[in-house]
Enzyme design. Sequence first.
Site, PDB file in Angstrom:
ATOM      1  N   LYS A 143       8.038   0.010   5.117  1.00 23.49           N
ATOM      2  CA  LYS A 143       7.762  -0.408   3.742  1.00 23.49           C
ATOM      3  C   LYS A 143       6.328  -0.032   3.413  1.00 23.49           C
ATOM      4  O   LYS A 143       5.380  -0.514   4.050  1.00 23.49           O
ATOM      5  CB  LYS A 143       7.970  -1.910   3.577  1.00 23.49           C
ATOM      6  CG  LYS A 143       7.719  -2.400   2.154  1.00 23.49           C
ATOM      7  CD  LYS A 143       7.973  -3.891   2.038  1.00 23.49           C
ATOM      8  CE  LYS A 143       7.743  -4.395   0.623  1.00 23.49           C
ATOM      9  NZ  LYS A 143       7.977  -5.859   0.511  1.00 23.49           N
TER      10      LYS A 143
ATOM     11  N   LYS B 108      11.386   2.001   2.258  1.00 23.90           N
ATOM     12  CA  LYS B 108      11.071   1.570   0.900  1.00 23.90           C
ATOM     13  C   LYS B 108       9.669   2.044   0.530  1.00 23.90           C
ATOM     14  O   LYS B 108       8.744   1.815   1.330  1.00 23.90           O
ATOM     15  CB  LYS B 108      11.151   0.039   0.808  1.00 23.90           C
ATOM     16  CG  LYS B 108      10.895  -0.531  -0.578  1.00 23.90           C
ATOM     17  CD  LYS B 108      10.973  -2.055  -0.556  1.00 23.90           C
ATOM     18  CE  LYS B 108      10.700  -2.627  -1.947  1.00 23.90           C
ATOM     19  NZ  LYS B 108      10.688  -4.107  -1.959  1.00 23.90           N
TER      20      LYS B 108
END
Length: 331
Positions: A201, A255
Amino acid sequence: MTYAPYPALRLRRTRASAWSRAMHAENRLSPSDFIWPLFVTEGTGVEEPIGALPGVSRWSVDLMVERAKDARDAGIPCLALFPNTQVDRRSDDGTEALNPDNLMCRAIRAIKDAVPDIGILTDVALDPYTAHGQDGLLDDTGYVLNDATIDILVGQSLNQAAAGADIIAPSDMMDGRVGAIRAALEQGGHANVQIMAYAAKYASAFYGPFRDAVGSRGLLKGDKKNYQMDPANGEEALREVALDLAEGADSVMVKPGLPYLDIVARVRDRFAVPVFAYQVSGEYAMIEHAVAAGAADRDTMVLETLMAFKRAGCSGVLTYHALHAARLLGG
């Protein structure tokens, strides 16, 4: 590998007709490839359109059940839930995350009671619950504490699992949290609850509309660069994934999505495990603004971008376009 020379080999032959293009397609999209992120808010009969996310709303628990039925009917297998916690229930230590009757848990129970055959993925991080908007507990300097944060993340995970969550998705990026959560789930009688780790992320500029949706943008003090990943780094993502898998993650997530397809492909090639990507709020908003400006056709752009995830190696995609795409595909 040696290929026949032109004209013995004409690659356009297999593209010449629709039936042939369909037969030779290397990847296919299906509604079962999608996870639909939804935002839940307080009240009854409440729909709150989110200005930064055209076409996306926050829904009260009763209307969230209706969205779950929409998803089931369209063939979408799983929902990802995110709460818009009221300001008076936020605190520096985020203890509302441990409340068995918090907004998230009430939404989980209501959906499972009404639509038991749909999966529910729940975000595990403290930013929807903290007064400062960070994903964890802070020391006196504002630094996010790793191990102290893990303690409350474990409690949050058990709280959501007890409410009926099928997949726990830690998005906080604390070191070691997957192992701690996995051990707690096993000991707590939740052996079949999956962990989808937000393994790679990034500290991205694409999250702004999401922070509006969960009410944390105006609260956030500082940035998240001391725990989310540097967009310059790729090898580090592989190390993060390796650690999360070693600690018991059933699947991993990258992400944001489209700007990090190289990371998706590298993770899939290196580890051969289920890899998911989150087509985040900023990506969704760019598509919608392009459509509004007359620069693109929504249907073709949505399906093309989602196909890019499949081509890169994704097992599935979290996307705000999930219901629209599923219906386009005949779900």
